[in-house]
Design a protein around this motif. Structure first.
Motif, PDB file in Angstrom:
ATOM      1  N   PRO A 108       6.271  -1.981   5.925  1.00  0.00           N
ATOM      2  CA  PRO A 108       5.724  -1.067   6.920  1.00  0.00           C
ATOM      3  C   PRO A 108       6.845  -0.205   7.481  1.00  0.00           C
ATOM      4  O   PRO A 108       7.935  -0.703   7.736  1.00  0.00           O
ATOM      5  CB  PRO A 108       5.149  -1.997   7.988  1.00  0.00           C
ATOM      6  N   TRP A 135      -0.764  -2.001   5.772  1.00  0.00           N
ATOM      7  CA  TRP A 135      -0.165  -2.856   6.804  1.00  0.00           C
ATOM      8  C   TRP A 135      -0.890  -2.695   8.132  1.00  0.00           C
ATOM      9  O   TRP A 135      -1.309  -3.667   8.747  1.00  0.00           O
ATOM     10  CB  TRP A 135       1.307  -2.487   7.018  1.00  0.00           C
ATOM     11  N   ARG A 154       0.021  -4.545   0.415  1.00  0.00           N
ATOM     12  CA  ARG A 154      -0.221  -3.798   1.654  1.00  0.00           C
ATOM     13  C   ARG A 154       0.775  -2.673   1.855  1.00  0.00           C
ATOM     14  O   ARG A 154       0.502  -1.734   2.592  1.00  0.00           O
ATOM     15  CB  ARG A 154      -0.223  -4.761   2.836  1.00  0.00           C
ATOM     16  N   GLY A 155       1.923  -2.793   1.216  1.00  0.00           N
ATOM     17  CA  GLY A 155       2.896  -1.717   1.302  1.00  0.00           C
ATOM     18  C   GLY A 155       2.730  -0.681   0.198  1.00  0.00           C
ATOM     19  O   GLY A 155       3.675   0.035  -0.120  1.00  0.00           O
ATOM     20  N   THR A 183       5.722 -13.042   6.652  1.00  0.00           N
ATOM     21  CA  THR A 183       4.542 -12.431   7.244  1.00  0.00           C
ATOM     22  C   THR A 183       3.570 -13.545   7.576  1.00  0.00           C
ATOM     23  O   THR A 183       3.293 -14.394   6.726  1.00  0.00           O
ATOM     24  CB  THR A 183       3.900 -11.443   6.261  1.00  0.00           C
TER      25      THR A 183
END
Ligand SMILES: [Zn+2]
Length: 338
Positions: free
Chosen positions: A36, A155, A189-190, A314
């Motif tokens: 992120p 993210w 997610r990135g 995470t």
């Protein structure tokens, strides 16, 4: 899926994350993963909330279907490192061809329902604005036993992106009967196309978005479905998108805004970072006073966080276990940009 650079510096930080989660991520998303982008050192509530682009009444919904790796050699300079990201090549089968075949079938199904569809290559139009964006990929693994589909949001997950993910997950599972592989999404997610802070060629901040790994080309059953029954696969994707568009409230502009959080630190020396938002979930990391928390989602009294300390993980932390910090947010871990 990406098969170059697997032994390069790109993998080490991503493996680090993946191992922390107890799952080895495939090379596919590692190569395209980015952390992120750091939130500017601002208060934990956004000071300016841009209004999503208004759509005139009667405008048909617009959906972007991105074909993973398609024309990746044409990526702009800002994404030049991904030009060689050509996807998996498994026993004579190229991932990009599977992605393109499925995406074209989804496009036909959606167009028949009056939806405007953009078939998007690796290069996303600048600040791409649509009612939904779905990146379509297929997976690969060194183990032929790995199977199932994966879904992930950016993210910073807007309520709309989460809703799109849940609708797609339910309909895709129902149509394909594939299991959902939920353990590895941190590396999706990135995804570069989500990163509107860093790249011009990315989705707009308010575009609901997910990335779908449709199944494993390295698994015989998954591969038979993806290549032998692509209409079933396409129906699952189209049904999920249609369900989201049917269920959403088009007047709820706030649902499109990704949450913005500031920097946080532990409120006590004994804060546990857990694998799920539950006091009984596995502890991934015991935070220290030096730990800094990047928050990207809040759910039922829990924050989903990226923590940088002795190692980067995470996970989930109770909101009450953190205090806001005026410090700059933690620097992101090394990315595939570097
Ligand atoms: Zn791929």
């Amino acid at each position: 899926m990406h098969r170059t650079h697997v032994l390069s510096h790109l993998v080490a930080p991503a493996l680090f994350l993946a191992v922390a989660l107890g799952a080895l991520a495939p090379a596919s998303t590692l190569a395209q993963q980015e952390p992120p982008a750091p939130t500017p050192a601002t208060p934990s509530v956004p000071t300016v909330i841009p209004t999503p682009t208004p759509r005139p009444a009667g405008t048909p919904p617009r959906v972007g279907l991105q074909v993973g790796h398609w024309k990746s050699n044409e990526l702009p300079d800002e994404l030049s490192r991904l030009r060689t990201s050509t996807g998996a090549y498994v026993r004579g089968l190229a991932e990009v061809d599977v992605n393109l075949d499925i995406a074209r079938r989804v496009a036909a199904l959606l167009t028949a329902q009056g939806i405007v569809v953009d078939l998007i290559p690796a290069t996303v139009p600048p600040s791409y604005d649509a009612d939904a964006f779905v990146a379509i990929h297929a997976d690969g693994s060194s183990s032929s036993r790995a199977r199932g589909f994966k879904l992930a949001t950016p993210w910073r997950t807007s309520r709309a992106s989460q809703h799109l993910l849940e609708a797609l997950s339910a309909e895709y599972a129902a149509a394909t009967r594939l299991p959902r592989d939920g353990g590895i999404t941190v590396n999706m997610r990135g995804y570069y196309a989500f990163n509107y802070r860093r790249h011009t060629h990315a989705i707009a901040r308010t575009t609901p978005a997910v990335i779908l790994e449709t199944g494993f080309l390295t698994n015989p059953a998954d591969r038979a479905l993806l290549t032998g029954q692509p209409d079933i696969v396409a129906a699952g994707i189209a049904n999920g998108i249609l369900r989201y568009l049917r269920e959403r409230d088009p007047s709820d502009g706030a649902a499109l805004i990704p949450p913005e959080f500031g920097s946080y630190r532990a409120a006590s020396p004994t804060v546990a970072v857990r694998a799920a938002p539950s006091d009984t979930a596995r502890v991934l990391l015991q935070a220290t006073p030096e730990s800094r928390f990047f928050v990207f989602r809040e759910r039922d009294g829990w924050f989903e966080v990226m923590v940088r300390g002795n190692r980067t993980v995470t996970g989930w932390v109770r909101v009450s276990d953190l205090v806001a910090s005026n410090e700059p947010p933690p620097a992101p871990p090394p990315s595939s940009d570097s």
